[in-house]
Design a protein around this motif. Structure first.
Motif, PDB file in Angstrom:
ATOM      1  N   UNK A 395       0.805  -1.209   0.000  1.00 48.27           N
ATOM      2  CA  UNK A 395       0.000   0.000   0.000  1.00 48.27           C
ATOM      3  C   UNK A 395       0.845   1.270   0.000  1.00 48.27           C
ATOM      4  N   UNK A 396       2.158   1.123   0.284  1.00 46.26           N
ATOM      5  CA  UNK A 396       3.039   2.293   0.274  1.00 46.26           C
ATOM      6  C   UNK A 396       3.652   2.501  -1.100  1.00 46.26           C
ATOM      7  N   UNK A 397       3.363   1.568  -2.017  1.00 48.82           N
ATOM      8  CA  UNK A 397       3.973   1.661  -3.354  1.00 48.82           C
ATOM      9  C   UNK A 397       3.652   2.995  -4.015  1.00 48.82           C
ATOM     10  N   UNK A 398       2.384   3.395  -3.952  1.00 47.58           N
ATOM     11  CA  UNK A 398       1.984   4.622  -4.635  1.00 47.58           C
ATOM     12  C   UNK A 398       2.654   5.853  -4.016  1.00 47.58           C
ATOM     13  N   UNK A 399       2.562   6.033  -2.672  1.00 53.04           N
ATOM     14  CA  UNK A 399       3.249   7.192  -2.076  1.00 53.04           C
ATOM     15  C   UNK A 399       4.745   7.187  -2.406  1.00 53.04           C
ATOM     16  N   UNK A 400       5.377   6.013  -2.340  1.00 62.77           N
ATOM     17  CA  UNK A 400       6.817   5.939  -2.600  1.00 62.77           C
ATOM     18  C   UNK A 400       7.117   6.351  -4.042  1.00 62.77           C
ATOM     19  N   UNK A 401       6.255   5.860  -4.941  1.00 62.33           N
ATOM     20  CA  UNK A 401       6.445   6.210  -6.360  1.00 62.33           C
ATOM     21  C   UNK A 401       6.288   7.722  -6.558  1.00 62.33           C
ATOM     22  N   UNK A 402       5.245   8.302  -5.873  1.00 62.57           N
ATOM     23  CA  UNK A 402       5.057   9.757  -5.938  1.00 62.57           C
ATOM     24  C   UNK A 402       6.318  10.481  -5.496  1.00 62.57           C
ATOM     25  N   UNK A 403       6.922  10.001  -4.397  1.00 57.15           N
ATOM     26  CA  UNK A 403       8.125  10.643  -3.857  1.00 57.15           C
ATOM     27  C   UNK A 403       9.256  10.587  -4.870  1.00 57.15           C
ATOM     28  N   UNK A 404       9.386   9.443  -5.543  1.00 61.56           N
ATOM     29  CA  UNK A 404      10.522   9.274  -6.444  1.00 61.56           C
ATOM     30  C   UNK A 404      10.351  10.071  -7.744  1.00 61.56           C
ATOM     31  N   UNK A 405       9.093  10.504  -7.994  1.00 63.87           N
ATOM     32  CA  UNK A 405       8.843  11.263  -9.222  1.00 63.87           C
ATOM     33  C   UNK A 405       9.070  12.766  -9.038  1.00 63.87           C
ATOM     34  N   UNK A 406       9.326  13.211  -7.820  1.00 60.80           N
ATOM     35  CA  UNK A 406       9.528  14.651  -7.586  1.00 60.80           C
ATOM     36  C   UNK A 406      10.738  15.137  -8.377  1.00 60.80           C
ATOM     37  N   UNK A 407      10.665  16.404  -8.799  1.00 66.63           N
ATOM     38  CA  UNK A 407      11.842  16.970  -9.492  1.00 66.63           C
ATOM     39  C   UNK A 407      12.643  17.765  -8.460  1.00 66.63           C
ATOM     40  N   UNK A 408      13.916  17.482  -8.366  1.00 67.88           N
ATOM     41  CA  UNK A 408      14.747  18.044  -7.293  1.00 67.88           C
ATOM     42  C   UNK A 408      14.600  19.559  -7.163  1.00 67.88           C
ATOM     43  N   UNK A 409      14.630  20.315  -8.258  1.00 70.98           N
ATOM     44  CA  UNK A 409      14.608  21.780  -8.174  1.00 70.98           C
ATOM     45  C   UNK A 409      13.314  22.273  -7.550  1.00 70.98           C
ATOM     46  N   UNK A 410      12.187  21.718  -8.080  1.00 75.33           N
ATOM     47  CA  UNK A 410      10.881  22.137  -7.561  1.00 75.33           C
ATOM     48  C   UNK A 410      10.729  21.719  -6.108  1.00 75.33           C
ATOM     49  N   UNK A 411      11.205  20.479  -5.813  1.00 71.67           N
ATOM     50  CA  UNK A 411      11.081  19.983  -4.455  1.00 71.67           C
ATOM     51  C   UNK A 411      11.854  20.869  -3.486  1.00 71.67           C
ATOM     52  N   UNK A 412      13.053  21.280  -3.905  1.00 71.14           N
ATOM     53  CA  UNK A 412      13.861  22.135  -3.030  1.00 71.14           C
ATOM     54  C   UNK A 412      13.166  23.470  -2.799  1.00 71.14           C
ATOM     55  N   UNK A 413      12.405  23.903  -3.832  1.00 75.51           N
ATOM     56  CA  UNK A 413      11.703  25.180  -3.693  1.00 75.51           C
ATOM     57  C   UNK A 413      10.456  25.034  -2.822  1.00 75.51           C
ATOM     58  N   UNK A 414      10.175  23.794  -2.397  1.00 69.73           N
ATOM     59  CA  UNK A 414       9.028  23.599  -1.495  1.00 69.73           C
ATOM     60  C   UNK A 414       7.816  23.050  -2.219  1.00 69.73           C
ATOM     61  N   UNK A 415       8.003  22.331  -3.378  1.00 71.00           N
ATOM     62  CA  UNK A 415       6.899  21.652  -4.083  1.00 71.00           C
ATOM     63  C   UNK A 415       6.073  22.667  -4.781  1.00 71.00           C
TER      64      UNK A 415
END
Lengths: 415, 266
Positions: A395-415
């Motif tokens: 059941x954590x597959x989807x959240x984990x996949x979401x996390x791995x799809x983040x783009x570093x620049x946007x994520x660093x800017x706070x999503x």
């Protein structure tokens, strides 16, 4: 290997980081799993009480009949009978056989004054019967009177009837001074009658015929003109877990003309009830589990959203996407395993605690209250923990996949 | 406190378990289909159902009679048993039977007065109440088939063209009360002389219990009627019984004192 270990350490630390969230998820798992485990425990206790009541109070572990008898069991044909002693002798010599009780099953009528009612009778030899079905004694009111000193041996024409029959006959019994009479077609079909004294009540230990009478074997043999003959042998075995082997050995010893059945084949309703209960409980458990795991998925998703900047940082310093997935899956796995174990332990503790005193439960199908001692096998506990952990990971597959799809620049800017 | 928690837990877990157990016992009710009727062309002028029923009662249960009857009951395993008995009837509702053979039942007697039926057991030296629907001596007739025979009293009748044939009318009987020995009966009577030729007997929920064939019609001192009834058990089709009237005298007038409990065993 070292990398996996350090990843595990990080995952564990992450789980402990947001304590409140983790505790709420754990609590959900704890309650769900412990209820599941303890209901399973109670049901296990109930089912083993049911089996014990049937085997030790009704059928015996095995039964011997003439070949073809079970096919005609509704007609309970007296012509498919046999000499009791020689066959019982052979059966007793079979290894694994503990005791043998001769019986006759026959339909008949019990007449008291102006009242005559149909009933199904079981003719038993009290001494032999108690060795095969010791629980019979408990199901008879005033048991000592029938099976103890001065019991059924002395009241030759004693009849025990179920509560339903007793109720139906009581007004007629109050009105007449004549003894009751047991009528039945004899082995050749001719109407035959013997005097009978209704000496007490027998409680039904499970589902079955509600109009049942129990009479002494010698009386029935005289009534049915079947001296020395019976239609059934009930057999007790040393070890129920070796039932099939004992059955095969007994069949071998008796030969083609006889059939041996296990209690499961005879009281097939018990097996049906057990399967139905298990199926229902599995369904309920699956729904419970689904709800709990959705809770885990929710926690993980929240966690991902909360930790966007952190994930961005990790990616920025070169942590690979699959490592991020693995990290979140491990966190979920931790929560699942921990919650499952705690819940399992609590459920196990609960059922052991209840087992100490036993629960008294009255079933709609039985006159006798069942005393249940819940128990949970270790295998079941292990399976529950494994399911909780793997389920949480899935059941954590989807959240984990979401996390791995983040783009570093946007994520660093706070999503 | 400790105990209250334990009791609360035990009760709630039992409730969950009982709910699961209870649901497991609920079984779907079995549906019963009515037997199919074969359609045949309706015959020309027919007597009323009431007339046919009166004709049946008149030959099968004359007001007074004394008869010597033999019944052979055939069983599943091919064995048979031969009963002989004397039957005495007075008026509407008084019957006596004395069994002479086989030896297992010799000395047994039966008495019917109205709705009451007793069997006298010589070894117990007393009479015991029996029910109408019980089997007659373990054969395929029931007690009322032998010791009642008053269909006009027990059943409502109507003609049923659907089951009638070229040679026979078909009368459909439905029980007036619970005392009737069947819930529903179909009787076939010859068109030529209103003699019964066949019957079908149904129990509760429309189940076919027995089928009768009336045969060997002959005259007993002026009364023409079937000499034999073959009764087939439809629940166990290997079983059947044949009842044969060796003699029947309708000219008797037995005293009422023969139809009381005290007269049994004498």
């Amino acid at each position: 290997m070292r990398r996996t270990l350090s990843l595990l350490r990080i995952a564990l630390r992450n789980v402990l980081r947001n304590r409140r969230r983790t505790l709420i998820t754990l609590a959900a798992l704890l309650v769900g799993v412990s209820v599941m485990v303890s209901v399973r425990g109670v049901l296990n206790g109930l089912q083993s009480a049911l089996v014990e009541n049937v085997v030790k109070g009704q059928t015996g572990a095995l039964q011997v009949h003439r070949k073809g008898y079970r096919q005609n069991v509704l007609a309970s044909p007296l012509t498919l009978d046999f000499e009791s002693e020689p066959i019982a002798e052979k059966a007793r010599a079979v290894p694994g056989v503990q005791a043998v009780a001769p019986r006759i099953a026959f339909g008949g009528m019990l007449a008291v004054g102006d009242e005559t009612i149909f009933l199904f009778n079981q003719a038993i030899d009290p001494a032999a019967e108690l060795k095969v079905c010791p629980k019979r004694g408990a199901a008879m009111h005033d048991a000592g009177k029938f099976f103890g000193a001065g019991g059924i041996e002395q009241v030759a024409d004693a009849v025990l009837v179920t509560g339903e029959l007793e109720k139906a006959l009581r007004p007629a019994m109050a009105k007449t001074k004549d003894p009751a009479a047991l009528l039945a077609p004899d082995r050749d079909g001719a109407l035959s009658g013997e005097n009978a004294t209704i000496v007490g009540k027998v409680d039904l230990s499970g589902p079955g015929d509600r109009k049942l009478g129990i009479v002494r074997l010698d009386v029935a043999q005289r009534l049915l003109k079947m001296e020395g003959r019976v239609t059934e042998l009930a057999v007790a075995v040393d070890d129920l877990s070796r039932l099939e082997q004992t059955k095969a050995a007994l069949q071998q010893a008796l030969g083609e003309g006889y059939e041996v059945h296990t209690w499961e084949e005879i009281a097939s309703f018990v097996v049906d009830i057990r399967n139905m209960q298990n199926a229902l409980l599995s369904l309920v458990a699956a729904v419970f589990m689904l709800l709990m795991l959705l809770g885990v998925a929710n926690t993980m998703l929240m966690s991902v959203l909360d930790r966007t900047r952190e994930i961005g940082t990790m990616m920025a310093v070169g942590v690979r996407r699959q490592t991020i997935v693995a990290l979140f899956l491990m966190e979920a796995g931790f929560i699942g395993a921990l919650g499952g174990s705690l819940g399992g332990a609590l459920g196990w503790g609960l059922s052991s605690w209840l087992s100490a005193d036993g629960i008294s439960l009255r079933l709609p199908t039985s006159d006798v209250p069942y005393v249940i001692h819940p128990f949970v096998p270790v295998q079941y506990l292990a399976a529950v923990v494994a399911i909780a952990a793997t389920g949480a990971v899935l059941f954590a597959l989807y959240p984990a996949w979401r996390a791995s799809r983040l783009r570093p620049v946007e994520a660093l800017a706070g999503g | 406190m400790h105990h209250r928690i334990r009791r609360f837990l035990a009760t709630s877990l039992s409730l969950v378990t009982t709910a699961i157990t209870g649901a497991a016992f609920a079984a779907p009710p079995a549906a019963k289909a009515a037997p199919p009727a074969t359609a045949r062309p309706a015959p020309a002028p027919a007597p009323t159902a009431g007339e046919l029923l009166a004709a049946y009662d008149a030959v099968m249960g004359p007001v007074n009679f004394e008869a010597q009857v033999r019944m052979v009951a055939y069983r599943d395993d091919g064995s048979s048993r031969d009963y002989t008995m004397k039957v005495l009837k007075k008026g509407d509702e008084k019957f006596r039977i004395w069994f002479a053979a086989p030896s297992a039942v010799a000395g047994q007697e039966m008495l019917r007065v109205g709705d009451n039926l007793w069997v006298y057991m010589p070894n117990l030296k007393r009479a015991i109440r029996l029910a109408n629907r019980d089997s007659f001596q373990g054969g395929d007739f029931n007690n009322a088939d032998v010791l009642r025979v008053n269909y006009q009293k027990d059943y409502d009748a109507k003609l049923d063209p659907a089951c009638a044939s070229e040679q026979a009318w078909c009368v459909e009987l439905s029980a007036k009360s619970k005392n009737a020995s069947y819930d529903r009966v179909q009787l076939w009577l010859r068109k030529a002389d209103k003699q019964p030729v066949a019957g079908a007997y149904y129990g509760g929920s429309g189940k076919l219990l027995r089928r009768a064939t009336f045969r060997a019609h002959k005259s007993y001192a002026g009364l023409t009627r079937p000499g034999e009834i073959v009764m087939r058990n439809m629940l166990n089709t290997k079983r059947y019984s044949i009842m044969a009237w060796e003699s029947m005298n309708t000219g008797v007038n037995p005293p009422a004192s023969r139809f009381v409990l005290d007269d049994m065993g004498k």
